[in-house]
Design an enzyme around this catalytic site. Structure first.
Site, PDB file in Angstrom:
ATOM      1  N   GLN A 127       1.290  -1.263  -0.008  1.00  0.00           N
ATOM      2  CA  GLN A 127       0.109   0.025  -0.137  1.00  0.00           C
ATOM      3  C   GLN A 127       0.603   1.617   0.300  1.00  0.00           C
ATOM      4  O   GLN A 127       0.181   2.067   0.149  1.00  0.00           O
ATOM      5  CB  GLN A 127      -0.774  -0.096   1.206  1.00  0.00           C
ATOM      6  CG  GLN A 127      -1.909  -1.265   0.843  1.00  0.00           C
ATOM      7  CD  GLN A 127      -2.718  -1.265   2.354  1.00  0.00           C
ATOM      8  OE1 GLN A 127      -2.626  -1.864   3.206  1.00  0.00           O
ATOM      9  NE2 GLN A 127      -3.809  -0.629   2.312  1.00  0.00           N
TER      10      GLN A 127
ATOM     11  N   ASN B  78      -1.904 -11.767   7.874  1.00  0.00           N
ATOM     12  CA  ASN B  78      -2.934 -10.288   8.511  1.00  0.00           C
ATOM     13  C   ASN B  78      -4.114 -10.611   7.410  1.00  0.00           C
ATOM     14  O   ASN B  78      -4.556 -10.988   6.469  1.00  0.00           O
ATOM     15  CB  ASN B  78      -2.163  -8.889   7.732  1.00  0.00           C
ATOM     16  CG  ASN B  78      -3.216  -7.634   8.138  1.00  0.00           C
ATOM     17  OD1 ASN B  78      -3.149  -7.355   8.730  1.00  0.00           O
ATOM     18  ND2 ASN B  78      -3.974  -7.267   6.775  1.00  0.00           N
ATOM     19  N   GLU B  79      -4.933 -10.351   8.705  1.00  0.00           N
ATOM     20  CA  GLU B  79      -6.704 -10.620   8.246  1.00  0.00           C
ATOM     21  C   GLU B  79      -6.728 -11.955   8.185  1.00  0.00           C
ATOM     22  O   GLU B  79      -7.510 -11.630   6.502  1.00  0.00           O
ATOM     23  CB  GLU B  79      -6.971  -9.650   7.562  1.00  0.00           C
ATOM     24  CG  GLU B  79      -7.272  -8.039   8.580  1.00  0.00           C
ATOM     25  CD  GLU B  79      -8.041  -6.604   7.840  1.00  0.00           C
ATOM     26  OE1 GLU B  79      -8.155  -7.132   6.747  1.00  0.00           O
ATOM     27  OE2 GLU B  79      -8.133  -6.010   8.301  1.00  0.00           O
TER      28      GLU B  79
ATOM     29  N   HIS C 135       0.987  -8.982   4.173  1.00  0.00           N
ATOM     30  CA  HIS C 135      -0.024  -8.920   4.278  1.00  0.00           C
ATOM     31  C   HIS C 135      -1.018  -8.021   3.392  1.00  0.00           C
ATOM     32  O   HIS C 135      -0.468  -7.762   1.854  1.00  0.00           O
ATOM     33  CB  HIS C 135       0.631  -7.073   4.596  1.00  0.00           C
ATOM     34  CG  HIS C 135      -0.915  -6.330   5.408  1.00  0.00           C
ATOM     35  ND1 HIS C 135      -0.880  -5.759   6.291  1.00  0.00           N
ATOM     36  CD2 HIS C 135      -2.047  -5.474   4.327  1.00  0.00           C
ATOM     37  CE1 HIS C 135      -1.808  -5.111   7.072  1.00  0.00           C
ATOM     38  NE2 HIS C 135      -3.021  -4.856   5.613  1.00  0.00           N
TER      39      HIS C 135
HETATM   40  C1  BGC Z   1      -6.023  -3.796   6.010  1.00  0.00           C
HETATM   41  C2  BGC Z   1      -5.621  -3.013   5.229  1.00  0.00           C
HETATM   42  C3  BGC Z   1      -6.526  -1.657   4.722  1.00  0.00           C
HETATM   43  C4  BGC Z   1      -7.479  -1.417   5.797  1.00  0.00           C
HETATM   44  C5  BGC Z   1      -8.740  -0.437   5.582  1.00  0.00           C
HETATM   45  C6  BGC Z   1      -7.340  -3.346   6.385  1.00  0.00           C
HETATM   46  O1  BGC Z   1      -8.458  -4.515   6.008  1.00  0.00           O
HETATM   47  O2  BGC Z   1      -5.571  -4.989   6.869  1.00  0.00           O
HETATM   48  O3  BGC Z   1      -4.868  -3.190   4.306  1.00  0.00           O
HETATM   49  O4  BGC Z   1      -6.093  -0.944   4.110  1.00  0.00           O
HETATM   50  O5  BGC Z   1      -8.024  -2.769   5.807  1.00  0.00           O
HETATM   51  O6  BGC Z   1      -9.373  -1.007   4.797  1.00  0.00           O
END
Ligand code: BGC
Length: 425
Positions: free
Chosen positions: A21, A159-160, A115
Site C-alpha cells: 500500500q 494479516n486478516e 499483508h
Molecule cells: C487492512 C488494510 C486496509 C484497512 C482499511 C484492513 O482490512 O489490513 O490493509 O487498508 O483495513 O480498509
C-alpha cells in the site's frame, strides 16, 4: 495533580502500514498482477504508491517525531522471494535498514510477514488453497528471521486471514472454485498463469474451507519457524474483527457470520502470544442480510456508519474467546475531515482504556494508517492516513490526528499507573 492512566508504560502507541500500500512497484506480487488484468476489481493500479520503499528513513523519523513509540509495517514476500526458492539478500538488507531506522528512532518494530500480497508464482501453485502454501510460507518466514529476527519487536504472521468471510457476508467475492472460470478476471488470471481457473485463490478473495485450513496451517507453521529462531519473540496473527450485531430477524445470520468470521479464528488463536485486533466499525444484519448505515448516521468515505465503540466490543470478544493478550494492530477511519478522525480515535482509545481498567491485557494501540495510501480495490480515493501525502511531489504533511494521537501517547505513558509504586516515607 495528573489523572492516572491505565496504559502501561511500555504500551505500544503506533501507526501501521503495509508494504504493497505504500512502497510502490511491488511488481512480482500477485496483487500487482491482478491490478493489471482485464476486468480487474482494482479501480486503479498501485504504481509508485507513496514511494515508502525509498523514503522510509524520513518517514520513520517523522513517525517518531510525532510521539509514537511503535511502527507496524510489512515485509513483502514477493520482493524477498521473487521466484520460488530464490531469496534476495539485497531485499532482506533493505528491510534490515528499515528495522535499524526504527531502533535509531526509538520505535518498536511490529513486523507483519504477510499483508494480503503474495508472490505471483504462488498464485500459479494454488495460492491460499494450495497444498504446498503453508510449508512455503514457513520457509520464507525462516529466511526472514535468519536475516532480520534479532531486530524485530513483535511478529505478526498473517494479516486478516478472516477478511474474505466478512466480505462474503456483504456479497463481495466468495466465488466457489467451480464458478471461477466464468468470472472474467479469474479466467484471465488462469489463462496468463497457464492453470485451471478453479485454482485461482488469492489471499483476500478465497473463502473456501480449504482456504481456512491452509491459513491456519500456515499460521502454525510460521509461528513454529519464527519461534525456532527466537523463542522470546511475541508472535500472533491479526484479525479483521467487526462488531457483529443484528436487528430484529437478523440474529441467526449475525450468529453465523460471527462464528465464521470472528469466533473460529479467535479459537484458533489460543496458545499464541497475542492476537492482533483490527476493527473499523460494526456490521449489522437483518432478515435480508447486511443492513446499511441507519438514515442520518455520520458515515465514512465508503458510506459506512462511523462507530468507534466497535473496538471495545471486539477487544472484549477476543479476550473472552482467545483468552490471550490483545494488541490493537489496526483501527482507523476513512475521511477527508480530520476533525472526525480525531473524535473517532479519541472514542476508540477510551474504549481501550476501559478494557485495560477491567483487567484485560491490551499491549498496544496501532492506528491505521501512517500515510494516505493505496486502499486496495478502492485505489487512492479513501483517506485513512494520519499523515497526508501529495502523490505528485511525495510531500508528507502530518494531520491534526497524528499530532493528537502521538501527543496523547506520550502524555498517557507519562501518567501511567503502572509506574513502580512510591514507597511510603
Ligand atoms: C487492512 C488494510 C486496509 C484497512 C482499511 C484492513 O482490512 O489490513 O490493509 O487498508 O483495513 O480498509
Amino acid at each position: 495533580m495528573t489523572t492516572a492512566s491505565p496504559f502501561p508504560q511500555d504500551f505500544l502507541w503506533g501507526v501501521a502500514s503495509a508494504g504493497h500500500q505504500v512502497e510502490g512497484n511491488n511488481v512480482n506480487s500477485d496483487t500487482w498482477f491482478l491490478e493489471h488484468l482485464p476486468g480487474s476489481m482494482f479501480s486503479e493500479p498501485s504504481g509508485d504508491a507513496v514511494d515508502h520503499y525509498h523514503r522510509y528513513r524520513e518517514d520513520i523519523a517523522l513517525i517518531a517525531s510525532l510521539g509514537f513509540t511503535s511502527y507496524r509495517f510489512s515485509v513483502e514476500w514477493a520482493r524477498i522471494e521473487p521466484e520460488e526458492g530464490l531469496f534476495s539478500t539485497a531485499e532482506l538488507d533493505h528491510y534490515r535498514r528499515m528495522l535499524k531506522a526504527c531502533h535509531e528512532h526509538g520505535l518498536v518494530p511490529v513486523v507483519t510477514f504477510h499483508h494480503f500480497t503474495s508472490p505471483r508464482w504462488l498464485l500459479a501453485l494454488g495460492g491460499w488453497e494450495g497444498s504446498r502454501t503453508a510449508g512455503l510460507f514457513a520457509r520464507y518466514c525462516d529466511r526472514v528471521m535468519e536475516h532480520l529476527g534479532d531486530l524485530i519487536g513483535v511478529a505478526c504472521t498473517l494479516n486478516e486471514p478472516n477478511l474474505p468471510w466478512l466480505l462474503e457476508s456483504f456479497g463481495i467475492g466468495g466465488v466457489a472454485p467451480e464458478n471461477r472460470g466464468s468470472v472474467p478476471v479469474w479466467a484471465a488470471a488462469a489463462d496468463r498463469l497457464g492453470v485451471d481457473a478453479s485454482t485461482i485463490a488469492p489471499f483476500q478473495f478465497s473463502s473456501t474451507e480449504a482456504g481456512f485450513d491452509v491459513k491456519v496451517a500456515a499460521h502454525r507453521a510460521a509461528t513454529a519457524a519464527i519461534k525456532a529462531r527466537r523463542p522470546d519473540l511475541p508472535v500472533g496473527w491479526t484479525l479483521a474483527n467487526s462488531d457483529i450485531q443484528s436487528i430484529e430477524g437478523g440474529q441467526e445470520l449475525a450468529d453465523q457470520v460471527r462464528r465464521d468470521v470472528n469466533e473460529r479464528f479467535l479459537e484458533a488463536s489460543r496458545g499464541d502470544d497475542f492476537v492482533g485486533i483490527q476493527t473499523y466499525g460494526r456490521t449489522v444484519y437483518g432478515p435480508n442480510g447486511h443492513v446499511p448505515a441507519p438514515e442520518g448516521a455520520e458515515t465514512n468515505q465508503m458510506g459506512e456508519e462511523i462507530y468507534p465503540q466497535a473496538l471495545e466490543a471486539t477487544i472484549r470478544e477476543a479476550h473472552r474467546i482467545a483468552g490471550i493478550p490483545v494488541i490493537v494492530t489496526e483501527n482507523g477511519l476513512a475521511t477527508e475531515d480530520d476533525t472526525q478522525r480525531v473524535a473517532y480515535l479519541k472514542a476508540a482509545v477510551d474504549g481501550v482504556a476501559s478494557c485495560i481498567a477491567d483487567g484485560i491485557e491490551v499491549h498496544g494501540y496501532i492506528a491505521w494508517t501512517a500515510f494516505d495510501n493505496y486502499e486496495w480495490v478502492f485505489g487512492y480515493g479513501p483517506k485513512f492516513g494520519l499523515i497526508a501525502v501529495d502523490r505528485e511531489t511525495q510531500e508528507r504533511t502530518p494531520k491534526e490526528s497524528a499530532r493528537w494521537l502521538g501527543g496523547r501517547s506520550r502524555e498517557l505513558s507519562a501518567q501511567s499507573v503502572r509506574e513502580p509504586a512510591a514507597q511510603p516515607a
